[in-house]
Design an enzyme around this catalytic site. Structure first.
Site, short mmCIF file in Angstrom:
data_model
loop_
_atom_site.label_atom_id
_atom_site.label_comp_id
_atom_site.label_asym_id
_atom_site.label_seq_id
_atom_site.Cartn_x
_atom_site.Cartn_y
_atom_site.Cartn_z
N GLY A 1 0.82 -1.22 0.00
CA GLY A 1 0.00 0.00 0.00
C GLY A 1 0.84 1.25 0.00
O GLY A 1 2.04 1.22 -0.29
N GLN B 1 13.01 -2.82 -9.24
CA GLN B 1 14.46 -2.98 -9.05
C GLN B 1 14.97 -2.26 -7.80
O GLN B 1 16.03 -2.58 -7.28
CB GLN B 1 15.20 -2.45 -10.28
CG GLN B 1 16.68 -2.82 -10.28
CD GLN B 1 17.53 -1.94 -11.14
OE1 GLN B 1 17.19 -1.72 -12.32
NE2 GLN B 1 18.64 -1.44 -10.61
N LYS B 2 14.18 -1.32 -7.31
CA LYS B 2 14.61 -0.58 -6.13
C LYS B 2 14.95 -1.53 -4.98
O LYS B 2 15.90 -1.30 -4.24
CB LYS B 2 13.52 0.39 -5.70
CG LYS B 2 13.94 1.04 -4.43
CD LYS B 2 13.08 2.07 -3.89
CE LYS B 2 13.45 2.21 -2.46
NZ LYS B 2 12.63 1.42 -1.58
N ASP B 3 14.18 -2.61 -4.86
CA ASP B 3 14.46 -3.61 -3.82
C ASP B 3 15.25 -4.75 -4.47
O ASP B 3 14.74 -5.86 -4.62
CB ASP B 3 13.15 -4.10 -3.21
CG ASP B 3 12.41 -2.97 -2.51
OD1 ASP B 3 12.97 -2.39 -1.58
OD2 ASP B 3 11.28 -2.63 -2.94
N SER C 1 9.48 5.70 -3.05
CA SER C 1 9.26 4.71 -2.00
C SER C 1 8.13 5.21 -1.11
O SER C 1 7.99 6.42 -0.90
CB SER C 1 10.55 4.58 -1.17
OG SER C 1 10.27 3.97 0.07
N SER C 2 7.35 4.28 -0.59
CA SER C 2 6.26 4.66 0.31
C SER C 2 6.80 5.40 1.53
O SER C 2 6.17 6.30 2.06
CB SER C 2 5.49 3.42 0.75
OG SER C 2 5.04 2.72 -0.38
N GLN D 1 15.70 -7.95 -2.54
CA GLN D 1 14.40 -8.62 -2.42
C GLN D 1 14.08 -9.38 -3.72
O GLN D 1 13.55 -10.49 -3.68
CB GLN D 1 13.30 -7.60 -2.11
CG GLN D 1 11.90 -8.18 -2.19
CD GLN D 1 10.84 -7.24 -1.68
OE1 GLN D 1 10.59 -7.19 -0.49
NE2 GLN D 1 10.19 -6.49 -2.55
N GLN E 1 7.44 -9.05 8.17
CA GLN E 1 8.70 -8.64 7.53
C GLN E 1 9.31 -7.38 8.15
O GLN E 1 10.30 -6.88 7.67
CB GLN E 1 8.51 -8.46 6.02
CG GLN E 1 7.72 -7.24 5.60
CD GLN E 1 7.50 -7.22 4.09
OE1 GLN E 1 6.70 -7.98 3.56
NE2 GLN E 1 8.22 -6.36 3.38
N HIS F 1 4.76 1.97 -8.15
CA HIS F 1 3.83 0.82 -8.18
C HIS F 1 3.01 0.84 -9.47
O HIS F 1 2.79 -0.20 -10.09
CB HIS F 1 2.85 0.89 -6.99
CG HIS F 1 3.50 0.74 -5.65
ND1 HIS F 1 3.55 1.77 -4.74
CD2 HIS F 1 4.11 -0.32 -5.07
CE1 HIS F 1 4.16 1.35 -3.64
NE2 HIS F 1 4.50 0.09 -3.81
O1 PAF Z 1 8.24 -4.70 -1.62
C1 PAF Z 1 7.22 -4.75 -0.93
O2 PAF Z 1 6.37 -3.86 -0.95
C2 PAF Z 1 7.00 -5.95 -0.03
O3 PAF Z 1 8.19 -6.41 0.49
C3 PAF Z 1 6.21 -7.09 -0.70
C4 PAF Z 1 6.97 -7.71 -1.87
C5 PAF Z 1 4.86 -6.58 -1.19
C6 PAF Z 1 5.94 -8.21 0.32
O4 PAF Z 1 5.22 -7.74 1.42
#
Ligand code: PAF
Length: 281
Positions: free
Chosen positions: A31, A150-152, A188-189, A155, A61, A37
């Site tokens: 969100g 790609q920012k993460d 970024s949020s 991840q 997380q 996004h």
């Molecule tokens: O990158 C994010 O916003 C979160 O880590 C994700 C992939 C939605 C998992 O909660």
């Protein structure tokens, strides 16, 4: 846009779409949506996918309780943005829908080396939580394509490893470029939490990445790293890491090595707000 709150309901709706040969493009989010996004959604649309977005602020997380409590929430505005972007399906589950047996019971995955460096080292348990939620969301949504920013960077690599662990050979990861503000700050949020003076300084992370990139053919990484750390410290940041790594496997490098693809990664805090960014070299 159809909105589902139940896991079983969205699962059976999407299963029917797949049976009708419709391809599902999934954009998982927590969100507080922004143009980054929406760019993932646009990528999925241009790939001809039925677009499914999830908004779920995943408690497992967050290694820092305060970060979880202060994470921005703007569900109404998010829905508006998704409607304007022509999203097809929004999955908006509660914690119970995602973790029906509780957050302690959900299986976790071993990401090995990837969980011991950079974000893994600085945010213990973070990738365990990411693996749990993404594993569960993939089980529910069963997408053909998964869109990630790609920012993460780390991840993305962790989720690629999750795909391997879960034998999801059919699943395509689509890594989309980082969207940036005019001064280079990665969208970024968490940026919403920056005060005006902090926001003015936040573009410095990108400037550091650019200087690491610029000096890759002539410079000494340890010197550039020290210059960047000193600059950030002087401006009130506390730097968690500035690193270069092999972009394929994230093995850390002590110095530039142009025989491998390289990525530079940075994490620093300004006040309570932790910012991360990266750039391919
Ligand atoms: O990158 C994010 O916003 C979160 O880590 C994700 C992939 C939605 C998992 O909660």
């Amino acid at each position: 846009m159809v909105i589902f709150k139940g896991a079983a309901e969205v699962h059976s709706f999407l299963k029917k779409q797949t049976e009708n040969n419709i391809k599902i493009g999934f954009i998982p989010t927590m969100g507080a949506l922004h143009s980054g996004h929406i760019s993932l959604l646009k990528n999925a649309k241009s790939d001809g996918m039925l677009t499914v977005c999830s908004i779920f602020l995943n408690p497992t997380q967050f290694n820092d309780k305060k970060d979880f409590e202060k994470y921005p929430i703007s569900t109404d505005a998010d829905i508006e943005l998704l409607l304007n972007a022509d999203c097809d399906v929004l999955f908006l589950p509660s914690v119970d829908e995602i973790y029906p047996e509780g957050t302690d019971k959900i299986k976790s995955f071993d990401f090995g080396y990837l969980d011991t460096i950079l974000e893994g080292a600085n945010r213990p348990g973070h990738f365990k939580g990411v693996g749990q939620v993404v594993g569960r969301l993939l089980e529910i949504v069963q997408p053909h394509n998964l869109y990630l920013g790609q920012k993460d960077y780390q991840q993305c690599m962790v989720i690629n490893k999750l795909k391997e662990i879960l034998h999801l050979d059919h699943l395509q990861l689509v890594i989309c470029p980082t969207l940036r503000e005019a001064d280079g700050l990665a969208m970024s949020s968490r940026n919403r939490r920056l005060s005006d003076p902090q926001r003015t300084l936040a573009g410095l992370l990108y400037q550091c990445l650019i200087s690491i990139q610029t000096k890759k053919n002539t410079g000494d990484f340890s010197i550039v790293k020290k210059e960047c750390t000193d600059l950030l410290t002087a401006k009130g940041f506390s730097t968690e890491y500035i690193a270069i790594a092999n972009a394929d496997n994230l093995k850390l490098l002590d110095s530039y090595d142009d025989s491998v693809p390289m990525v530079a990664l940075i994490a620093a805090k300004i006040g309570e707000i932790r910012l991360i960014d990266n750039i391919l070299l």
